[in-house]
Design an enzyme around this catalytic site. Structure first.
Site, PDB file in Angstrom:
ATOM      1  N   HIS A 247       0.849  -1.199   0.000  1.00  0.00           N
ATOM      2  CA  HIS A 247       0.000   0.000   0.000  1.00  0.00           C
ATOM      3  C   HIS A 247       0.886   1.250   0.000  1.00  0.00           C
ATOM      4  CE1 HIS A 247      -3.269  -2.721   1.296  1.00  0.00           C
ATOM      5  NE2 HIS A 247      -4.073  -1.799   0.788  1.00  0.00           N
TER       6      HIS A 247
ATOM      7  N   LYS B 182      -0.567   4.785   4.538  1.00  0.00           N
ATOM      8  CA  LYS B 182      -1.428   3.817   5.235  1.00  0.00           C
ATOM      9  C   LYS B 182      -0.798   3.462   6.585  1.00  0.00           C
ATOM     10  CE  LYS B 182      -3.957  -0.511   4.758  1.00  0.00           C
ATOM     11  NZ  LYS B 182      -5.209   0.085   5.260  1.00  0.00           N
TER      12      LYS B 182
HETATM   13  P1  NAD Z   1      -7.083   9.511   5.019  1.00  0.00           P
HETATM   14  O1  NAD Z   1      -6.030   9.635   6.078  1.00  0.00           O
HETATM   15  O2  NAD Z   1      -6.840  10.126   3.681  1.00  0.00           O
HETATM   16  O3  NAD Z   1      -8.479  10.103   5.558  1.00  0.00           O
HETATM   17  C1  NAD Z   1      -8.950   9.860   6.845  1.00  0.00           C
HETATM   18  C2  NAD Z   1     -10.077  10.836   7.150  1.00  0.00           C
HETATM   19  O4  NAD Z   1     -10.598  10.520   8.462  1.00  0.00           O
HETATM   20  C3  NAD Z   1      -9.670  12.303   7.208  1.00  0.00           C
HETATM   21  O5  NAD Z   1     -10.738  13.087   6.697  1.00  0.00           O
HETATM   22  C4  NAD Z   1      -9.507  12.587   8.698  1.00  0.00           C
HETATM   23  O6  NAD Z   1      -9.756  13.948   9.056  1.00  0.00           O
HETATM   24  C5  NAD Z   1     -10.591  11.687   9.283  1.00  0.00           C
HETATM   25  N1  NAD Z   1     -10.285  11.287  10.674  1.00  0.00           N
HETATM   26  C6  NAD Z   1      -9.165  10.719  11.149  1.00  0.00           C
HETATM   27  N2  NAD Z   1      -9.248  10.575  12.486  1.00  0.00           N
HETATM   28  C7  NAD Z   1     -10.457  11.067  12.863  1.00  0.00           C
HETATM   29  C8  NAD Z   1     -11.106  11.244  14.115  1.00  0.00           C
HETATM   30  N3  NAD Z   1     -10.529  10.857  15.250  1.00  0.00           N
HETATM   31  N4  NAD Z   1     -12.347  11.784  14.116  1.00  0.00           N
HETATM   32  C9  NAD Z   1     -12.937  12.193  12.959  1.00  0.00           C
HETATM   33  N5  NAD Z   1     -12.361  12.063  11.741  1.00  0.00           N
HETATM   34  C10 NAD Z   1     -11.124  11.519  11.698  1.00  0.00           C
HETATM   35  O7  NAD Z   1      -7.352   7.931   4.877  1.00  0.00           O
HETATM   36  P2  NAD Z   1      -8.043   7.143   3.663  1.00  0.00           P
HETATM   37  O8  NAD Z   1      -7.005   6.652   2.725  1.00  0.00           O
HETATM   38  O9  NAD Z   1      -9.189   7.948   3.147  1.00  0.00           O
HETATM   39  O10 NAD Z   1      -8.601   5.854   4.443  1.00  0.00           O
HETATM   40  C11 NAD Z   1      -9.526   5.978   5.506  1.00  0.00           C
HETATM   41  C12 NAD Z   1      -9.764   4.595   6.122  1.00  0.00           C
HETATM   42  O11 NAD Z   1     -10.383   3.751   5.151  1.00  0.00           O
HETATM   43  C13 NAD Z   1      -8.486   3.875   6.548  1.00  0.00           C
HETATM   44  O12 NAD Z   1      -8.769   3.123   7.726  1.00  0.00           O
HETATM   45  C14 NAD Z   1      -8.208   2.943   5.380  1.00  0.00           C
HETATM   46  O13 NAD Z   1      -7.423   1.813   5.725  1.00  0.00           O
HETATM   47  C15 NAD Z   1      -9.619   2.556   5.019  1.00  0.00           C
HETATM   48  N6  NAD Z   1      -9.826   2.041   3.655  1.00  0.00           N
HETATM   49  C16 NAD Z   1     -10.724   1.021   3.534  1.00  0.00           C
HETATM   50  C17 NAD Z   1     -11.052   0.536   2.277  1.00  0.00           C
HETATM   51  C18 NAD Z   1     -12.099  -0.554   2.163  1.00  0.00           C
HETATM   52  O14 NAD Z   1     -12.483  -0.931   1.031  1.00  0.00           O
HETATM   53  N7  NAD Z   1     -12.645  -1.032   3.301  1.00  0.00           N
HETATM   54  C19 NAD Z   1     -10.451   1.073   1.141  1.00  0.00           C
HETATM   55  C20 NAD Z   1      -9.542   2.125   1.293  1.00  0.00           C
HETATM   56  C21 NAD Z   1      -9.247   2.608   2.561  1.00  0.00           C
END
Ligand code: NAD
Length: 225
Positions: A136, A140
């Protein structure tokens, strides 16, 4: 005649996934984003408008608040946040008694199919070495990825063996998973490569549309396909 669009709250709205969700939902007449929340801007519950389904792609620290909100409003939650603790998974399971609750480590159709292939291959390869490799992007935080752990659980259930996980964090890789079975003098690799995170966002939006109006319960992504 088309019904009213499903009103969405996007939690983690400023993130990579949040931005993809908002962009794709805006292009879908069956969906309407009515609230966006995140780390720096979580308005008080009273300020949030009425919504039909919350979609959470935030962080383990952000997850509890959105689950509590859904329980308070009695609205479904679709979460893709990875790195959740055992206690958080337990809370999600319990929430299924009061709301429709769905969590998936990966919302792509390809990974759902990969899971089935791994379960099938594992039945015949019980004595082969089992490795799960995942790559990744460098931002991540959790490792192994949630998808690697889910694939590992599928493989473990099929073979009875614990997989060994290998994680790489490099550049801007969206997500790659290999389930590798190694025997004497031969090897099978089952590989999925995501090249665009829109696939996860499309899957989560599809799940939100499907879960709207469902009975309370703890759902798997495959239940809605
Ligand atoms: P990112 O870091 O770009 O975005 C995270 C978002 O969450 C930001 O807007 C941040 O402000 C917010 N956030 C973080 N901590 C917070 C808190 N305590 N309270 C409120 N908001 C909070 O990350 P990303 O790449 O968008 O990924 C987000 C999550 O989704 C990760 O856990 C990632 O592993 C997961 N993900 C899952 C899939 C899936 O298909 N299930 C796919 C991609 C990513």
């Amino acid at each position: 005649m088309m019904g009213a669009p499903v009103k969405l709250l996007i939690h983690g709205a400023s993130g990579r996934m949040g931005q993809a969700l908002i962009r794709l939902a805006q292009a879908n007449p069956l969906l309407k984003v009515v609230a966006m929340t995140g780390r720096s801007s979580f308005p008080s519950l009273a300020e949030l408008p009425e919504f039909d389904v919350a979609i959470d792609f935030s962080s383990p620290e952000g997850f509890d608040a959105v689950l509590a909100l859904c329980l308070q409003r009695k609205k479904p939650l679709v979460s893709g946040t990875t790195g959740l603790s055992a206690a958080q998974f337990q809370s999600l399971k319990q929430a299924g008694e009061q709301i429709p609750a769905l969590w998936a480590s990966n919302y792509s159709l390809g990974v759902a199919v990969l899971n089935r292939l791994v379960a099938q291959a594992g039945q015949w390869l019980k004595h082969w070495q089992l490795d799960i490799l995942e790559s990744h992007h460098i931002h991540k935080k959790d490792a192994p990825s949630g998808t690697a752990l889910s694939l590992g659980e599928t493989a473990r259930a099929a073979t009875g063996n614990d997989p060994v996980y290998h994680s790489l964090r490099c550049g801007d890789v969206v997500g790659e998973h290999t389930v590798q079975f190694t025997g004497q003098g031969e090897r099978i690799e089952l590989v999925h490569r995501a090249t665009n995170r829109d696939i996860f966002a499309q899957g989560a939006l599809f799940a939100a549309e499907k879960i709207h109006g469902k009975l309370n319960g703890h759902y798997q992504f495959a239940d809605l396909l």
